[in-house]
Write an enzyme that holds these catalytic residues in place. Structure first.
Site, PDB file in Angstrom:
ATOM      1  N   ARG A  45       1.237  -1.236  -0.306  1.00  0.00           N
ATOM      2  CA  ARG A  45       0.329  -0.354  -0.113  1.00  0.00           C
ATOM      3  C   ARG A  45       0.954   1.234   0.022  1.00  0.00           C
ATOM      4  O   ARG A  45       0.820   2.160  -0.702  1.00  0.00           O
ATOM      5  CB  ARG A  45      -0.656   0.388   1.233  1.00  0.00           C
TER       6      ARG A  45
ATOM      7  N   LYS B 201      -9.410  -1.448   2.674  1.00  0.00           N
ATOM      8  CA  LYS B 201      -8.120  -0.987   4.059  1.00  0.00           C
ATOM      9  C   LYS B 201      -7.351  -0.381   3.954  1.00  0.00           C
ATOM     10  O   LYS B 201      -6.654  -0.471   3.027  1.00  0.00           O
ATOM     11  CB  LYS B 201      -8.014  -2.746   3.923  1.00  0.00           C
TER      12      LYS B 201
ATOM     13  N   HIS C 155      -3.758   0.177   6.264  1.00  0.00           N
ATOM     14  CA  HIS C 155      -3.431  -0.310   6.334  1.00  0.00           C
ATOM     15  C   HIS C 155      -1.875  -0.360   6.498  1.00  0.00           C
ATOM     16  O   HIS C 155      -0.847  -0.100   6.395  1.00  0.00           O
ATOM     17  CB  HIS C 155      -2.856  -1.626   5.904  1.00  0.00           C
TER      18      HIS C 155
ATOM     19  N   SER D 151      -5.993  -5.296   9.223  1.00  0.00           N
ATOM     20  CA  SER D 151      -6.013  -6.457   7.681  1.00  0.00           C
ATOM     21  C   SER D 151      -7.687  -6.522   8.630  1.00  0.00           C
ATOM     22  O   SER D 151      -7.768  -6.349  10.030  1.00  0.00           O
ATOM     23  CB  SER D 151      -4.943  -7.398   8.263  1.00  0.00           C
TER      24      SER D 151
ATOM     25  N   LYS E 196       2.964 -15.351  -1.187  1.00  0.00           N
ATOM     26  CA  LYS E 196       2.847 -13.901  -0.050  1.00  0.00           C
ATOM     27  C   LYS E 196       4.014 -14.187   0.629  1.00  0.00           C
ATOM     28  O   LYS E 196       4.202 -14.873   0.671  1.00  0.00           O
ATOM     29  CB  LYS E 196       2.104 -13.671   0.558  1.00  0.00           C
TER      30      LYS E 196
END
Ligand code: MG
Length: 452
Positions: free
Chosen positions: A94, A144, A146, A169, A296
């Site tokens: 982000r 979201k 974050h 999250s 991830k």
């Protein structure tokens, strides 16, 4: 041996198609009109940003058990980017998207923000929202965040006029839904979140149809715990994960329908992508990176390469596939160029304007060297088809050794299965020296994360 792509020369289309198809992108249909607005109104931008979605979790990226007709159609009407990069996990992803910078450039890399964190995206950074707001845009963040939940780090302090969503999250406690800077719901009914985000997005678009706007919609899903509304639950052949993606597909469809209904189709660039690869340890609750290695947290392709679609009828050609390197960090400079907003001159921005590539005016990625960060350390670099792991950190090589360099030919070996460093010492050497040069500059111009 040159490690550059051997691309055909730029192909100029004949009159009637003002923009050209590139040699790097394959076109299946025309779709670019030469019509010009005079004076052109600044375009709208919509970013649909999913959470932990795998590279192959869309029909148009190879999924056989998740139905995504609206996003597949969006790809048919726009450009599908096959080599589009985000970052290995949520918070750095982000930070990168919103600042146009590699995460360590703005103080991020290791780990993510948690509730009651004392850090956040430095308010001195110039986010996409702040940049466009300065050019007269209405800006909304729905979803979201974050990037720190202390008030000074919230979206409303980082260039967004309005905010509605989860500040971190959806697996973190205490989970709170925020409007502006106030908690409006807790515990949160997550089953209805995607639907409520969609409704909020449609309200924002409708309210701002007569002025340029930026809508940043970072969905909570498909990050675990998975939630879908009753209308979608139990409908997908891929279980709850598939239900969640199919609901996101419908959400994207509703937003695209709204743009069309309001006559904004040809004024709006819509981008769909995800923040990081699938959380494969979650089994069926995690997504699939398809042919890519790992997921991830990793800088193998499965962790950072994301499904990406960009659509802008009349400005981007329809039905194109672009295999050149592009990334979330490119959105800020691309949007700035399209909005006529000047990039900040007092700081380094890593992203590049993608528009010439998307329209076919250039055939090659604007990234001479694309960088992958393991936490805050440069872990690998890519130039064209070649990706070199620099042997820093863990789990980087084909055989699990920690301190080996490894070279992969992503064009021939998308799954990063064969280390060909021994066959190409010249390429290893060239990429190593390019990486060292980049790193030397990078380490001199990092900026700090924000502190409470
Ligand atoms: Mg994520």
């Amino acid at each position: 041996m040159s490690i550059r792509h051997n691309r055909r020369a730029f192909l100029q289309l004949s009159a009637g198609a003002a923009l050209a198809a590139s040699s790097g992108c394959t076109s299946h249909a025309p779709g670019v009109s030469a019509a010009k607005e005079n004076p052109p109104r600044k375009p709208n931008f919509v970013i649909l940003f999913t959470d932990d979605q795998g590279y192959s979790d869309l029909g148009c990226f190879g999924s056989r058990d998740i139905r995504t007709p609206r996003l597949d159609r969006m790809a048919a009407e726009g450009v599908k980017l096959t080599d589009f990069y985000s970052q290995p996990l949520c918070t750095p992803a982000r930070a990168a998207l919103l600042t146009g910078c590699y995460p360590p450039r703005v103080g991020y890399g290791e780990g993510v923000e948690f509730p009651h964190s004392h850090t956040g995206l430095n308010p001195d950074e110039i986010t996409i929202a702040r940049l466009l707001k300065g050019s007269g845009y209405a800006t909304a963040c729905i979803g979201k965040w974050h990037l720190g939940d202390a008030p000074k780090f919230l979206p409303t302090r980082q260039g967004f006029d309005t905010y509605f969503g989860l500040p971190y999250s959806n697996d973190m406690e205490p989970l709170a839904l925020i409007r502006g800077e106030q908690t409006v719901e807790g515990p949160v009914d997550q089953d209805s979140l995607t639907q409520r985000y969609t409704e909020e997005a449609i309200r924002f678009i409708t309210a701002n149809k007569d002025r340029p706007f930026l809508l940043y919609l970072p969905y909570a899903m498909p990050h675990v715990p998975l939630h879908a509304s009753a209308k979608f639950r139990g409908k997908s052949a891929r279980g709850l994960y598939g239900d969640v993606i199919e609901e996101i597909d419908a959400s994207a469809g509703e937003i695209l329908d709204t743009l069309k209904r309001l006559g904004l189709d040809e004024r709006t660039l819509v981008v769909f992508t995800s923040d990081n690869g699938p959380w494969t340890e979650k089994g069926t609750a995690g997504g699939s990176s398809g042919p890519l290695r790992e997921g991830k947290f990793m800088i193998f392709e499965g962790g950072v390469r994301e499904p990406c679609i960009m659509r802008w009828p009349g400005r981007l050609p329809a039905g194109q596939t672009c295999p050149e390197v592009a990334a979330t960090i490119d959105l800020l400079p691309t949007f700035a160029a399209l909005a006529g907003a000047a990039l900040p001159r007092d700081r380094k921005i890593d992203g590049k304007n993608l528009f010439p590539l998307l329209t076919g005016h250039v055939a090659q990625s604007p990234h001479d060297l694309f960088c992958y960060f393991n936490g805050k350390r440069l872990g690998a670099v890519r130039r064209g088809r070649w990706k070199l792991f620099l042997g820093r950190g863990t789990g980087e090589t084909h055989d699990g050794k920690k301190d080996d360099t490894a070279l992969y030919d992503l064009q021939a070996d998308i799954g990063e299965t064969r280390n060909v460093a021994g066959d190409h010492p010249d390429i290893v050497s060239e990429l190593k020296s390019a990486a060292e040069k980049f790193d030397a500059e990078f380490s001199r111009s990092r900026r700090p994360v924000g502190h409470v």
